[in-house]
Design a protein around this motif. Structure first.
Motif, PDB file in Angstrom:
ATOM      1  N   ILE A 114       0.838  -1.201   0.000  1.00  0.00           N
ATOM      2  CA  ILE A 114       0.000   0.000   0.000  1.00  0.00           C
ATOM      3  C   ILE A 114       0.877   1.257   0.000  1.00  0.00           C
ATOM      4  O   ILE A 114       1.855   1.342   0.742  1.00  0.00           O
ATOM      5  N   TYR A 115       0.478   2.258  -0.828  1.00  0.00           N
ATOM      6  CA  TYR A 115       1.252   3.492  -0.827  1.00  0.00           C
ATOM      7  C   TYR A 115       0.407   4.770  -0.891  1.00  0.00           C
ATOM      8  O   TYR A 115       0.939   5.865  -0.758  1.00  0.00           O
ATOM      9  N   PHE A 116      -0.915   4.669  -1.093  1.00  0.00           N
ATOM     10  CA  PHE A 116      -1.719   5.875  -0.902  1.00  0.00           C
ATOM     11  C   PHE A 116      -3.164   5.504  -0.626  1.00  0.00           C
ATOM     12  O   PHE A 116      -3.617   4.390  -0.885  1.00  0.00           O
ATOM     13  N   LYS A 117      -3.868   6.482  -0.039  1.00  0.00           N
ATOM     14  CA  LYS A 117      -5.283   6.310   0.253  1.00  0.00           C
ATOM     15  C   LYS A 117      -6.058   7.475  -0.363  1.00  0.00           C
ATOM     16  O   LYS A 117      -5.532   8.578  -0.520  1.00  0.00           O
ATOM     17  N   SER A 118      -7.287   7.207  -0.727  1.00  0.00           N
ATOM     18  CA  SER A 118      -8.093   8.244  -1.348  1.00  0.00           C
ATOM     19  C   SER A 118      -9.562   7.866  -1.265  1.00  0.00           C
ATOM     20  O   SER A 118      -9.904   6.724  -0.940  1.00  0.00           O
ATOM     21  N   SER A 119     -10.420   8.837  -1.550  1.00  0.00           N
ATOM     22  CA  SER A 119     -11.862   8.600  -1.572  1.00  0.00           C
ATOM     23  C   SER A 119     -12.425   9.049  -2.908  1.00  0.00           C
ATOM     24  O   SER A 119     -11.897   9.969  -3.547  1.00  0.00           O
ATOM     25  N   ASN A 120     -13.487   8.404  -3.328  1.00  0.00           N
ATOM     26  CA  ASN A 120     -14.139   8.758  -4.585  1.00  0.00           C
ATOM     27  C   ASN A 120     -15.161   9.872  -4.387  1.00  0.00           C
ATOM     28  O   ASN A 120     -15.871   9.902  -3.377  1.00  0.00           O
ATOM     29  N   TYR A 121     -15.218  10.752  -5.355  1.00  0.00           N
ATOM     30  CA  TYR A 121     -16.230  11.799  -5.423  1.00  0.00           C
ATOM     31  C   TYR A 121     -17.151  11.490  -6.603  1.00  0.00           C
ATOM     32  O   TYR A 121     -16.734  10.850  -7.576  1.00  0.00           O
ATOM     33  N   LEU A 122     -18.382  11.972  -6.504  1.00  0.00           N
ATOM     34  CA  LEU A 122     -19.293  11.916  -7.640  1.00  0.00           C
ATOM     35  C   LEU A 122     -19.186  13.237  -8.390  1.00  0.00           C
ATOM     36  O   LEU A 122     -19.455  14.304  -7.833  1.00  0.00           O
ATOM     37  N   LEU A 123     -18.759  13.172  -9.631  1.00  0.00           N
ATOM     38  CA  LEU A 123     -18.637  14.349 -10.486  1.00  0.00           C
ATOM     39  C   LEU A 123     -19.862  14.391 -11.384  1.00  0.00           C
ATOM     40  O   LEU A 123     -20.065  13.501 -12.226  1.00  0.00           O
ATOM     41  N   VAL A 124     -20.709  15.419 -11.209  1.00  0.00           N
ATOM     42  CA  VAL A 124     -22.002  15.492 -11.881  1.00  0.00           C
ATOM     43  C   VAL A 124     -22.055  16.718 -12.785  1.00  0.00           C
ATOM     44  O   VAL A 124     -21.688  17.825 -12.374  1.00  0.00           O
ATOM     45  N   ARG A 125     -22.519  16.504 -14.007  1.00  0.00           N
ATOM     46  CA  ARG A 125     -22.699  17.627 -14.927  1.00  0.00           C
ATOM     47  C   ARG A 125     -23.820  18.543 -14.429  1.00  0.00           C
ATOM     48  O   ARG A 125     -24.828  18.092 -13.881  1.00  0.00           O
ATOM     49  N   HIS A 126     -23.605  19.875 -14.644  1.00  0.00           N
ATOM     50  CA  HIS A 126     -24.648  20.833 -14.309  1.00  0.00           C
ATOM     51  C   HIS A 126     -25.882  20.603 -15.197  1.00  0.00           C
ATOM     52  O   HIS A 126     -25.748  20.413 -16.406  1.00  0.00           O
ATOM     53  N   HIS A 127     -27.058  20.617 -14.570  1.00  0.00           N
ATOM     54  CA  HIS A 127     -28.315  20.597 -15.321  1.00  0.00           C
ATOM     55  C   HIS A 127     -29.115  21.818 -14.878  1.00  0.00           C
ATOM     56  O   HIS A 127     -29.467  21.935 -13.702  1.00  0.00           O
ATOM     57  N   PRO A 128     -29.382  22.732 -15.798  1.00  0.00           N
ATOM     58  CA  PRO A 128     -30.026  23.991 -15.402  1.00  0.00           C
ATOM     59  C   PRO A 128     -31.384  23.813 -14.745  1.00  0.00           C
ATOM     60  O   PRO A 128     -31.787  24.598 -13.891  1.00  0.00           O
ATOM     61  N   ASP A 129     -32.104  22.740 -15.119  1.00  0.00           N
ATOM     62  CA  ASP A 129     -33.458  22.573 -14.573  1.00  0.00           C
ATOM     63  C   ASP A 129     -33.507  21.704 -13.322  1.00  0.00           C
ATOM     64  O   ASP A 129     -34.472  21.740 -12.559  1.00  0.00           O
ATOM     65  N   GLU A 130     -32.468  20.898 -13.090  1.00  0.00           N
ATOM     66  CA  GLU A 130     -32.476  19.997 -11.939  1.00  0.00           C
ATOM     67  C   GLU A 130     -31.080  19.960 -11.320  1.00  0.00           C
ATOM     68  O   GLU A 130     -30.081  20.075 -12.021  1.00  0.00           O
ATOM     69  N   SER A 131     -31.019  19.780 -10.014  1.00  0.00           N
ATOM     70  CA  SER A 131     -29.731  19.734  -9.333  1.00  0.00           C
ATOM     71  C   SER A 131     -29.570  18.409  -8.599  1.00  0.00           C
ATOM     72  O   SER A 131     -30.556  17.784  -8.193  1.00  0.00           O
ATOM     73  N   VAL A 132     -28.317  17.997  -8.441  1.00  0.00           N
ATOM     74  CA  VAL A 132     -27.974  16.796  -7.686  1.00  0.00           C
ATOM     75  C   VAL A 132     -27.020  17.209  -6.577  1.00  0.00           C
ATOM     76  O   VAL A 132     -25.982  17.824  -6.840  1.00  0.00           O
ATOM     77  N   ASN A 133     -27.370  16.897  -5.328  1.00  0.00           N
ATOM     78  CA  ASN A 133     -26.501  17.270  -4.207  1.00  0.00           C
ATOM     79  C   ASN A 133     -26.088  16.083  -3.352  1.00  0.00           C
ATOM     80  O   ASN A 133     -25.478  16.256  -2.304  1.00  0.00           O
ATOM     81  N   SER A 134     -26.433  14.874  -3.797  1.00  0.00           N
ATOM     82  CA  SER A 134     -26.051  13.667  -3.062  1.00  0.00           C
ATOM     83  C   SER A 134     -26.130  12.476  -4.008  1.00  0.00           C
ATOM     84  O   SER A 134     -26.710  12.565  -5.100  1.00  0.00           O
ATOM     85  N   LEU A 135     -25.560  11.369  -3.584  1.00  0.00           N
ATOM     86  CA  LEU A 135     -25.632  10.152  -4.387  1.00  0.00           C
ATOM     87  C   LEU A 135     -27.077   9.686  -4.521  1.00  0.00           C
ATOM     88  O   LEU A 135     -27.505   9.267  -5.597  1.00  0.00           O
ATOM     89  N   GLN A 136     -27.821   9.781  -3.441  1.00  0.00           N
ATOM     90  CA  GLN A 136     -29.215   9.335  -3.493  1.00  0.00           C
ATOM     91  C   GLN A 136     -30.044  10.196  -4.437  1.00  0.00           C
ATOM     92  O   GLN A 136     -30.911   9.694  -5.166  1.00  0.00           O
TER      93      GLN A 136
END
Length: 270
Positions: A111-133
């Motif tokens: 083992i030589y590094f640790k990291s966490s995944n992010y959700l990268l979401v495209r902007h949608h003008p009519d709807e927003s995403v602020n969580s995985l759910q």
């Protein structure tokens, strides 16, 4: 006469000891050449327009070679083929692999590094995403992932749920995943801070994405993966000890800082 005999015996012993030194070094296990498979992923490994392939993984393998006198032969491969070749015993080693019980059956991990995944979401003008759910709750949104990647228990469970809904598209590498986002064929991808910089830059996504830290899982541990069939335990120990030295003397963090901000580099240390 007795003193002369003693002196002569001491000289002979010293001579034999000196002559035995090359044999001692020769007894050191030969290390390589070993084929190490790289894959393109953000700051870990990418092609520079001026100097060819560079990145964290390359620098770490180069430093291990310098410290251990092991010889490594680099190849570029897809993640799917890498894991397939490691499993069937036709590849020596790879980089930045995530440990699972299945993979431990055919590979040893340093083992030589640790990291966490992010959700990268495209902007949608009519709807927003602020969580995985909330992303899962938008039935028209599609997710692009790299085939064979592991993201952590919570995220992988969400991906399985989306697969059942037919909303996941799998690709051979992260570059293709980012490209699908850039042309609107996907709405989101998972990525780590260590990976997303060059991907976002090359695909001109910087101003089009929201970055959501969606994982409550412990950080993912990434390591060099060495074939149990092809690399003996004493060589694994030699490489593991060298990696431990790199962590203790600051060399590991210094390599991270060549490509990443200092705060991210420090948080990567295992």
């Amino acid at each position: 006469m007795y003193q002369f005999a003693m002196i002569r015996a001491l000289i002979v012993c010293a001579f034999l000891q000196i002559c035995s030194q090359p044999d001692a070094y020769a007894a050191e296990p030969t290390c390589g050449p070993y084929v190490v498979a790289f894959y393109e992923l953000g700051s870990l490994y990418y092609r520079s327009e001026t100097t060819g392939y560079i990145g964290i993984d390359k620098d770490i393998i180069d430093e291990l070679a310098r410290r251990t006198h092991c010889t490594f032969t680099p190849v570029l491969e897809s993640r799917v083929r890498i894991w397939s070749h490691l499993k069937d015993g036709t590849l020596d080693m790879t980089v930045s692999g995530i440990k699972t019980p299945e993979r431990e059956q055919f590979g040893r991990f340093i083992i030589y590094f640790k990291s966490s995944n992010y959700l990268l979401v495209r902007h949608h003008p009519d709807e927003s995403v602020n969580s995985l759910q909330s992303f899962i709750n938008h039935p028209k949104y599609r997710l692009a992932i790299v085939r064979s990647f592991k993201h952590g228990e919570k995220i992988d469970s969400a991906i399985e749920e989306l697969k059942k809904q037919g909303r996941v598209d799998e690709y051979a590498d992260a570059e293709m995943v980012a490209r699908m986002l850039s042309i609107g064929r996907a709405d989101a991808m998972f990525s780590m801070p260590v990976a997303w910089g060059p991907l976002i830059s090359r695909n001109r996504l910087k101003d089009d994405l929201d970055f959501l830290n969606v994982s409550n899982d412990p950080p993912l541990l990434h390591g060099i993966v060495l074939s149990r069939q092809r690399i003996p335990p004493e060589i694994v120990d030699r490489l593991s000890n060298a990696m431990d030295e790199m962590r203790k003397d600051g060399s590991l963090e210094a390599i991270y800082q060549r490509y990443l901000p200092a705060d991210i580099a420090k948080n990567m240390l295992p």
